[in-house]
Design an enzyme around this catalytic site. Structure first.
Site, PDB file in Angstrom:
ATOM      1  N   THR A 132      -4.974  36.753  10.798  1.00 56.76           N
ATOM      2  CA  THR A 132      -5.550  38.090  10.886  1.00 56.76           C
ATOM      3  C   THR A 132      -5.081  38.979   9.735  1.00 56.76           C
ATOM      4  O   THR A 132      -4.011  38.771   9.172  1.00 56.76           O
ATOM      5  CB  THR A 132      -5.114  38.733  12.221  1.00 56.76           C
ATOM      6  OG1 THR A 132      -5.488  40.104  12.226  1.00 56.76           O
ATOM      7  CG2 THR A 132      -3.613  38.651  12.437  1.00 56.76           C
ATOM      8  N   ASP A 133      -5.870  40.015   9.447  1.00 57.34           N
ATOM      9  CA  ASP A 133      -5.457  40.984   8.427  1.00 57.34           C
ATOM     10  C   ASP A 133      -4.296  41.860   8.911  1.00 57.34           C
ATOM     11  O   ASP A 133      -3.642  42.525   8.117  1.00 57.34           O
ATOM     12  CB  ASP A 133      -6.646  41.864   7.999  1.00 57.34           C
ATOM     13  CG  ASP A 133      -7.258  42.686   9.122  1.00 57.34           C
ATOM     14  OD1 ASP A 133      -6.816  42.550  10.282  1.00 57.34           O
ATOM     15  OD2 ASP A 133      -8.186  43.471   8.844  1.00 57.34           O
ATOM     16  N   GLU A 134      -4.033  41.841  10.240  1.00 56.28           N
ATOM     17  CA  GLU A 134      -2.996  42.737  10.771  1.00 56.28           C
ATOM     18  C   GLU A 134      -1.604  42.376  10.267  1.00 56.28           C
ATOM     19  O   GLU A 134      -0.689  43.194  10.352  1.00 56.28           O
ATOM     20  CB  GLU A 134      -3.004  42.732  12.302  1.00 56.28           C
ATOM     21  CG  GLU A 134      -4.333  43.180  12.878  1.00 56.28           C
ATOM     22  CD  GLU A 134      -4.255  43.755  14.278  1.00 56.28           C
ATOM     23  OE1 GLU A 134      -3.150  43.956  14.786  1.00 56.28           O
ATOM     24  OE2 GLU A 134      -5.326  44.017  14.839  1.00 56.28           O
ATOM     25  N   TYR A 157       2.009  41.646  18.379  1.00 56.20           N
ATOM     26  CA  TYR A 157       0.932  40.689  18.070  1.00 56.20           C
ATOM     27  C   TYR A 157       0.972  40.307  16.596  1.00 56.20           C
ATOM     28  O   TYR A 157       1.025  39.119  16.238  1.00 56.20           O
ATOM     29  CB  TYR A 157      -0.437  41.279  18.434  1.00 56.20           C
ATOM     30  CG  TYR A 157      -1.599  40.538  17.790  1.00 56.20           C
ATOM     31  CD1 TYR A 157      -1.920  39.234  18.168  1.00 56.20           C
ATOM     32  CD2 TYR A 157      -2.360  41.128  16.764  1.00 56.20           C
ATOM     33  CE1 TYR A 157      -2.966  38.543  17.564  1.00 56.20           C
ATOM     34  CE2 TYR A 157      -3.413  40.448  16.163  1.00 56.20           C
ATOM     35  CZ  TYR A 157      -3.708  39.144  16.564  1.00 56.20           C
ATOM     36  OH  TYR A 157      -4.741  38.461  15.963  1.00 56.20           O
ATOM     37  N   LYS A 161       1.757  36.716  14.701  1.00 52.97           N
ATOM     38  CA  LYS A 161       0.807  36.026  13.810  1.00 52.97           C
ATOM     39  C   LYS A 161       1.439  35.832  12.425  1.00 52.97           C
ATOM     40  O   LYS A 161       1.280  34.784  11.804  1.00 52.97           O
ATOM     41  CB  LYS A 161      -0.509  36.818  13.696  1.00 52.97           C
ATOM     42  CG  LYS A 161      -1.373  36.819  14.946  1.00 52.97           C
ATOM     43  CD  LYS A 161      -1.910  35.451  15.364  1.00 52.97           C
ATOM     44  CE  LYS A 161      -2.938  34.878  14.421  1.00 52.97           C
ATOM     45  NZ  LYS A 161      -3.545  33.630  14.982  1.00 52.97           N
TER      46      LYS A 161
HETATM   47  P1  NAD Z   1      -9.424  35.201  22.207  1.00 52.76           P
HETATM   48  O1  NAD Z   1      -8.298  35.891  22.904  1.00 52.76           O
HETATM   49  O2  NAD Z   1     -10.816  35.572  22.544  1.00 52.76           O
HETATM   50  O3  NAD Z   1      -9.317  33.616  22.463  1.00 52.76           O
HETATM   51  C1  NAD Z   1      -8.095  32.941  22.407  1.00 52.76           C
HETATM   52  C2  NAD Z   1      -8.308  31.555  23.026  1.00 52.76           C
HETATM   53  O4  NAD Z   1      -7.059  30.862  22.944  1.00 52.76           O
HETATM   54  C3  NAD Z   1      -8.703  31.598  24.504  1.00 52.76           C
HETATM   55  O5  NAD Z   1      -9.737  30.678  24.755  1.00 52.76           O
HETATM   56  C4  NAD Z   1      -7.427  31.187  25.231  1.00 52.76           C
HETATM   57  O6  NAD Z   1      -7.680  30.514  26.465  1.00 52.76           O
HETATM   58  C5  NAD Z   1      -6.776  30.269  24.213  1.00 52.76           C
HETATM   59  N1  NAD Z   1      -5.319  30.214  24.371  1.00 52.76           N
HETATM   60  C6  NAD Z   1      -4.465  31.263  24.497  1.00 52.76           C
HETATM   61  N2  NAD Z   1      -3.208  30.820  24.646  1.00 52.76           N
HETATM   62  C7  NAD Z   1      -3.275  29.455  24.622  1.00 52.76           C
HETATM   63  C8  NAD Z   1      -2.306  28.428  24.712  1.00 52.76           C
HETATM   64  N3  NAD Z   1      -0.999  28.707  24.911  1.00 52.76           N
HETATM   65  N4  NAD Z   1      -2.718  27.149  24.612  1.00 52.76           N
HETATM   66  C9  NAD Z   1      -4.031  26.841  24.436  1.00 52.76           C
HETATM   67  N5  NAD Z   1      -4.989  27.785  24.361  1.00 52.76           N
HETATM   68  C10 NAD Z   1      -4.618  29.068  24.453  1.00 52.76           C
HETATM   69  O7  NAD Z   1      -9.118  35.344  20.662  1.00 52.76           O
HETATM   70  P2  NAD Z   1     -10.133  35.543  19.438  1.00 52.76           P
HETATM   71  O8  NAD Z   1     -10.420  36.973  19.282  1.00 52.76           O
HETATM   72  O9  NAD Z   1     -11.233  34.581  19.568  1.00 52.76           O
HETATM   73  O10 NAD Z   1      -9.173  35.116  18.235  1.00 52.76           O
HETATM   74  C11 NAD Z   1      -9.075  33.745  17.842  1.00 52.76           C
HETATM   75  C12 NAD Z   1      -8.089  33.638  16.675  1.00 52.76           C
HETATM   76  O11 NAD Z   1      -8.563  34.428  15.589  1.00 52.76           O
HETATM   77  C13 NAD Z   1      -6.697  34.147  17.001  1.00 52.76           C
HETATM   78  O12 NAD Z   1      -5.758  33.310  16.361  1.00 52.76           O
HETATM   79  C14 NAD Z   1      -6.667  35.549  16.389  1.00 52.76           C
HETATM   80  O13 NAD Z   1      -5.361  35.907  16.011  1.00 52.76           O
HETATM   81  C15 NAD Z   1      -7.572  35.365  15.188  1.00 52.76           C
HETATM   82  N6  NAD Z   1      -8.295  36.571  14.735  1.00 52.76           N
HETATM   83  C16 NAD Z   1      -9.011  37.338  15.629  1.00 52.76           C
HETATM   84  C17 NAD Z   1      -9.743  38.435  15.145  1.00 52.76           C
HETATM   85  C18 NAD Z   1     -10.572  39.302  16.075  1.00 52.76           C
HETATM   86  O14 NAD Z   1     -11.092  40.321  15.633  1.00 52.76           O
HETATM   87  N7  NAD Z   1     -10.757  38.932  17.335  1.00 52.76           N
HETATM   88  C19 NAD Z   1      -9.721  38.746  13.792  1.00 52.76           C
HETATM   89  C20 NAD Z   1      -8.955  37.952  12.909  1.00 52.76           C
HETATM   90  C21 NAD Z   1      -8.265  36.850  13.400  1.00 52.76           C
HETATM   91  O1  DAU Z   2      -7.906  43.194  12.497  1.00 60.24           O
HETATM   92  C1  DAU Z   2      -8.060  41.991  13.194  1.00 60.24           C
HETATM   93  C2  DAU Z   2      -7.615  42.187  14.628  1.00 60.24           C
HETATM   94  O2  DAU Z   2      -8.620  42.955  15.272  1.00 60.24           O
HETATM   95  C3  DAU Z   2      -7.394  40.867  15.363  1.00 60.24           C
HETATM   96  O3  DAU Z   2      -6.353  40.164  14.758  1.00 60.24           O
HETATM   97  C4  DAU Z   2      -7.069  41.127  16.851  1.00 60.24           C
HETATM   98  O4  DAU Z   2      -6.976  39.898  17.536  1.00 60.24           O
HETATM   99  C5  DAU Z   2      -8.193  41.948  17.433  1.00 60.24           C
HETATM  100  O5  DAU Z   2      -7.887  42.272  18.780  1.00 60.24           O
HETATM  101  C6  DAU Z   2      -8.408  43.232  16.638  1.00 60.24           C
HETATM  102  O6  DAU Z   2      -7.292  44.137  16.794  1.00 60.24           O
HETATM  103  P1  DAU Z   2      -7.493  45.720  16.951  1.00 60.24           P
HETATM  104  O7  DAU Z   2      -6.288  46.268  17.602  1.00 60.24           O
HETATM  105  O8  DAU Z   2      -7.937  46.337  15.681  1.00 60.24           O
HETATM  106  O9  DAU Z   2      -8.778  45.713  17.951  1.00 60.24           O
HETATM  107  P2  DAU Z   2      -9.106  46.598  19.251  1.00 60.24           P
HETATM  108  O10 DAU Z   2     -10.525  46.276  19.602  1.00 60.24           O
HETATM  109  O11 DAU Z   2      -8.081  46.462  20.311  1.00 60.24           O
HETATM  110  O12 DAU Z   2      -9.055  48.080  18.697  1.00 60.24           O
HETATM  111  C7  DAU Z   2      -9.884  48.499  17.621  1.00 60.24           C
HETATM  112  C8  DAU Z   2      -9.542  49.955  17.335  1.00 60.24           C
HETATM  113  O13 DAU Z   2      -9.991  50.756  18.451  1.00 60.24           O
HETATM  114  C9  DAU Z   2      -8.065  50.235  17.209  1.00 60.24           C
HETATM  115  O14 DAU Z   2      -7.871  51.266  16.233  1.00 60.24           O
HETATM  116  C10 DAU Z   2      -7.640  50.747  18.581  1.00 60.24           C
HETATM  117  C11 DAU Z   2      -8.897  51.469  19.047  1.00 60.24           C
HETATM  118  N1  DAU Z   2      -9.123  51.470  20.528  1.00 60.24           N
HETATM  119  C12 DAU Z   2      -9.098  50.267  21.171  1.00 60.24           C
HETATM  120  C13 DAU Z   2      -9.322  50.213  22.534  1.00 60.24           C
HETATM  121  C14 DAU Z   2      -9.275  48.886  23.269  1.00 60.24           C
HETATM  122  C15 DAU Z   2      -9.418  52.646  21.182  1.00 60.24           C
HETATM  123  O15 DAU Z   2      -9.468  53.736  20.588  1.00 60.24           O
HETATM  124  N2  DAU Z   2      -9.629  52.594  22.535  1.00 60.24           N
HETATM  125  C16 DAU Z   2      -9.584  51.426  23.250  1.00 60.24           C
HETATM  126  O16 DAU Z   2      -9.757  51.450  24.501  1.00 60.24           O
END
Ligand code: NAD
Ligand code: DAU
Length: 352
Positions: A132-134, A157, A161
């Site tokens: 992730t970019d975080e 988190y 990562k």
């Molecule tokens: P998600 O939470 O939707 O899915 C995570 C999956 O991993 C689920 O199916 C869960 O059951 C499985 N999992 C969790 N713990 C586990 C374990 N101990 N063993 C086996 N499986 C397990 O997550 P996502 O949003 O699809 O993110 C997927 C990946 O991409 C993550 O590594 C996250 O850090 C990365 N990522 C997410 C975003 C985003 O915006 N969502 C952006 C950049 C990177």
């Molecule tokens: O940048 C990549 C990341 O984006 C991934 O690595 C993470 O897995 C993914 O969850 C996401 O993280 P964020 O914290 O940016 O996403 P989230 O949707 O939780 O929040 C987006 C923005 O909105 C953040 O600034 C917090 C704000 N927010 C979020 C929620 C859930 C609110 O203002 N209200 C809310 O209820």
């Protein structure tokens, strides 16, 4: 050599799109989806492809080293695309250790399993770590994250990562495992669990519930359609330079409050509600602790070196996403019932 690719976290949001893309595009590959099915994992996300003969599912937790070894042996795994993770920042603030276990120890377990299973010839195998970019921390009003930006994680988190990224790099350096890492910005799209901003707010707008905007709402995120992330992963997996890293993003920054207002406008149109009706649901609540102010990815390298770019504009992607949620109310109701409701009440009880 025939590829038997282990995709971890394939029942989650991004993982399900990656599994679908690989199963339908690469008929000669076997795709093995390994997932523990936590609250975020849902096999309904894959019901359209689970009959495919090149698709296999293994319900395994990446903390279980013995079971990982069995899966590698059973399917003769040739490559890994590792997405399994605890992914929600707010949950990491409540329970940091869960993130250490899955994201750090789980990743090291997987690295150890791959290292042992592939030890005779690392050159034929790839361990792709999806990050992730975080990990880069927060930006001020200007500038972008590049692949050389120093890591500066601010939440449990992102710290977990960042740690997993470092382990992947260390295994490449120390043991000569072939690896690649990509760091992507915020994804949105179908099958996104409604604890994250966009699907949570779509669900709340449908149900006329408050839209809890954290702090002053001026935090900025850089949004990418999930199917474009999946094509980027496909590109990096096949063409990325070994032991390199790629940033993935769409140069698409939005302040949270502007995004929420756009979502309200589009939803009012789709639901046939009066203009401005859903905006009245916006409620400013207590900020997220350690909230990163701004993320913005410089995706020049993946574009220049590998020729990848996003396929949809934000307006197209958001419209497709809203339509999907409106057409898939059963999916939404299934995931918002039960345990998830309890989490939701708990999470927002103290935000005022
Ligand atoms: P998600 O939470 O939707 O899915 C995570 C999956 O991993 C689920 O199916 C869960 O059951 C499985 N999992 C969790 N713990 C586990 C374990 N101990 N063993 C086996 N499986 C397990 O997550 P996502 O949003 O699809 O993110 C997927 C990946 O991409 C993550 O590594 C996250 O850090 C990365 N990522 C997410 C975003 C985003 O915006 N969502 C952006 C950049 C990177
Ligand atoms: O940048 C990549 C990341 O984006 C991934 O690595 C993470 O897995 C993914 O969850 C996401 O993280 P964020 O914290 O940016 O996403 P989230 O949707 O939780 O929040 C987006 C923005 O909105 C953040 O600034 C917090 C704000 N927010 C979020 C929620 C859930 C609110 O203002 N209200 C809310 O209820």
């Amino acid at each position: 050599m025939k590829k038997n690719i282990l995709i971890t976290g394939g029942a989650g949001f991004i993982g399900s799109h990656v599994v679908r893309l690989f199963v339908t595009k690469y008929l000669s590959y076997n795709i093995i989806n390994l997932d523990a099915l936590t609250y975020a994992g849902n096999l309904e996300n894959l019901k359209d492809i689970d009959h495919c003969s090149n698709y296999f599912f293994e319900k395994v937790n990446i903390l279980e080293a013995d079971k990982l070894k069995q899966v590698f042996e059973k399917h003769q795994i040739t490559d890994v695309i590792h997405l399994a993770a605890e992914s929600h920042v707010d949950r990491s603030i409540l329970s940091p250790l869960d993130f250490v276990y899955t994201n750090v120890i789980g990743t090291v377990n997987l690295l150890n399993t791959a290292k042992e299973f592939w030890k005779d010839d690392f050159s034929k195998h790839l361990f792709y770590h999806v990050s992730t970019d975080e990990v880069y921390g927060a930006l001020g009003n200007t500038g972008f994250f590049t692949e050389t930006t120093p890591y500066h994680p601010n939440s449990p988190y992102s710290a977990s990562k960042a740690s997993s990224d470092h382990f992947v790099r260390a295994y490449a350096e120390t043991y000569h495992l072939q690896t690649v890492i990509s760091n992507c910005s915020n994804n949105y799209g179908p099958y996104h669990f409604p604890e994250k901003l966009i699907p949570l707010f779509i669900n709340n707008i449908i149900n006329k519930k408050p839209l809890p905007v954290y702090g002053d709402g001026l935090y900025t995120r850089d949004w990418l359609f999930v199917k474009d992330h999946a094509t980027a992963i496909d590109t990096v997996f096949h063409n990325g330079k070994i032991n390199d890293t790629y940033n993935i993003g769409g140069f698409n920054e939005w302040k949270n409050i502007d995004l929420v207002k756009l979502l309200c406008k589009l939803m009012d149109e789709k639901l046939g509600r009066n203009e401005g009706e859903s905006e009245q649901l916006i409620t400013y609540v207590k900020d997220r602790p350690g909230h990163d102010r701004r993320y913005a990815i410089d995706a020049t390298k993946i574009n220049k070196e590998l020729g990848w770019k996003p396929s949809v504009t934000f307006e197209e992607g958001l419209a497709q996403t809203i339509d999907w949620y409106l057409e898939n109310t059963e999916w939404l109701n299934n995931v918002t019932s039960g345990a998830y409701e309890k989490y939701y009440d708990n999470m927002y009880a103290n935000r005022g």
